[in-house]
Design an enzyme around this catalytic site. Structure first.
Site, PDB file in Angstrom:
ATOM      1  N   ASP A   1      -2.270  -0.646  -0.589  1.00 42.97           N
ATOM      2  CA  ASP A   1      -3.074   0.108   0.600  1.00 42.97           C
ATOM      3  C   ASP A   1      -3.047   1.741   0.302  1.00 42.97           C
ATOM      4  O   ASP A   1      -2.208   2.297  -0.550  1.00 42.97           O
ATOM      5  CB  ASP A   1      -2.505  -0.179   1.763  1.00 42.97           C
ATOM      6  CG  ASP A   1      -0.983  -0.086   2.207  1.00 42.97           C
ATOM      7  OD1 ASP A   1      -0.335   0.226   1.445  1.00 42.97           O
ATOM      8  OD2 ASP A   1      -0.491  -0.402   3.064  1.00 42.97           O
TER       9      ASP A   1
ATOM     10  N   ASP B   1       4.888  -3.466  14.247  1.00 45.03           N
ATOM     11  CA  ASP B   1       4.133  -4.498  14.794  1.00 45.03           C
ATOM     12  C   ASP B   1       3.843  -5.650  13.918  1.00 45.03           C
ATOM     13  O   ASP B   1       2.728  -6.305  14.569  1.00 45.03           O
ATOM     14  CB  ASP B   1       2.707  -3.575  15.308  1.00 45.03           C
ATOM     15  CG  ASP B   1       1.939  -2.979  13.883  1.00 45.03           C
ATOM     16  OD1 ASP B   1       2.369  -3.445  12.933  1.00 45.03           O
ATOM     17  OD2 ASP B   1       0.848  -2.386  14.302  1.00 45.03           O
TER      18      ASP B   1
ATOM     19  N   HIS C   1       2.527  -5.392  10.903  1.00 44.61           N
ATOM     20  CA  HIS C   1       1.567  -5.459   9.754  1.00 44.61           C
ATOM     21  C   HIS C   1       2.277  -5.610   8.318  1.00 44.61           C
ATOM     22  O   HIS C   1       3.443  -5.230   8.226  1.00 44.61           O
ATOM     23  CB  HIS C   1       0.797  -4.138   9.847  1.00 44.61           C
ATOM     24  CG  HIS C   1       1.701  -2.775   9.632  1.00 44.61           C
ATOM     25  ND1 HIS C   1       1.630  -1.790  10.612  1.00 44.61           N
ATOM     26  CD2 HIS C   1       2.165  -2.315   8.469  1.00 44.61           C
ATOM     27  CE1 HIS C   1       2.577  -0.797   9.933  1.00 44.61           C
ATOM     28  NE2 HIS C   1       2.578  -1.150   8.737  1.00 44.61           N
TER      29      HIS C   1
ATOM     30  N   GLU D   1      -3.271  -4.750  10.465  1.00 42.59           N
ATOM     31  CA  GLU D   1      -2.835  -4.576  11.864  1.00 42.59           C
ATOM     32  C   GLU D   1      -3.072  -5.771  12.673  1.00 42.59           C
ATOM     33  O   GLU D   1      -3.965  -6.631  12.188  1.00 42.59           O
ATOM     34  CB  GLU D   1      -3.454  -3.233  12.367  1.00 42.59           C
ATOM     35  CG  GLU D   1      -3.194  -2.168  11.812  1.00 42.59           C
ATOM     36  CD  GLU D   1      -1.950  -1.452  12.074  1.00 42.59           C
ATOM     37  OE1 GLU D   1      -0.973  -2.295  12.532  1.00 42.59           O
ATOM     38  OE2 GLU D   1      -1.674  -0.527  12.065  1.00 42.59           O
TER      39      GLU D   1
END
Ligand code: GLP
Length: 236
Positions: free
Chosen positions: A67, A136, A138, A143
């Site tokens: 990413d 979270d 990810h 996400e």
């Protein structure tokens, strides 16, 4: 799934580097999927040491990173391209032309996403994908949401991710709100997946991801369906 619990970050980093080293030794022209964040730093330091000692040769390896933040170019010290050059690529004998990171400054981000997927496909897919995990759940920057997204995509970062990653920036307002991330398709198609997580604060999300239900609201949980997944977790 091979779930390895260790008692230190040093041990985690050593095992992760040994797994990646084995991949490079067995297939010198392999495609490595690489990750950023603080978790892989120890792994990369171990790999650099092996390479500097002449134990490992990256000259035929190709890398594809997961990413990149939208709007940060390679000269920005918070970009993931900068991170990879600094922490790995300049310390090993990989050909920099064979290293790939999504371009977060592309004029046409949609076209960039398609280009990245085509590139991964043209390389024959990823042999080994290294992953960290966000608080979270990810992976890359995929996400939580109501569906798993297959292709490389433009994401709006979750406020909790912006908050978590603000530790690397001067202020929370400096954290980009968008990123380009490899999708679940390329990650799940990788022949091997290696996820590393460390710290007490990751315990809950590691339990949810690997021992809870598979749901896009916990993106990493999809990895339970991968047939060659290794997770290394250190609470310390
Ligand atoms: C970022 C990256 C992820 C990484 C996560 C966790 O959001 N996009 O690939 O796994 O941070 O980072 P850390 O390892 O610093 O906890």
């Amino acid at each position: 799934m091979n779930f390895i619990k260790v008692d230190s970050y040093e041990r985690l980093s050593k095992i992760a580097a040994d797994i990646i080293a084995a991949q490079v030794i067995l297939k010198p022209d392999c495609v490595l999927g690489l990750a950023t964040g603080s978790s892989p730093l120890g792994t990369y330091a171990n790999l650099a040491e092996k390479c500097q000692k002449g134990e490992l040769d990256f000259s035929k390896v190709t890398s594809v990173n997961l990413d990149e933040y939208v709007g940060l170019d390679s000269g920005n010290d918070q970009s993931y391209r900068y991170f990879m050059n600094k922490n790995l690529f300049t310390k090993i004998n990989i050909d920099i032309n064979n290293t790939n990171v999504p371009n977060g400054c592309a004029d046409d981000i949609e076209a960039e996403c398609l280009r990245y997927d085509k590139l991964i496909e043209s390389l024959g897919g990823i042999d080994l994908q290294l992953l960290g995990i966000g608080l979270d759940g990810h992976i890359g920057f995929n996400e939580p949401g109501d569906k798993f997204i297959k292709g490389t995509n433009l994401v709006t970062l979750d406020p909790s991710t912006i908050e978590a990653n603000s530790r690397f920036f001067a202020s929370v307002d400096d954290v980009p709100t968008k990123a380009v991330t490899m999708g679940m398709g390329a990650i799940m198609s990788a022949k091997k997946v290696l996820l590393i997580a460390n710290g007490k604060n990751k315990k809950e999300i590691v339990e949810k991801s690997f021992f809870g239900p598979i749901t896009p609201y916990v993106p990493a949980s999809i990895l339970q369906l991968h047939n060659d997944l290794t997770v290394i977790y250190s609470e310390n």
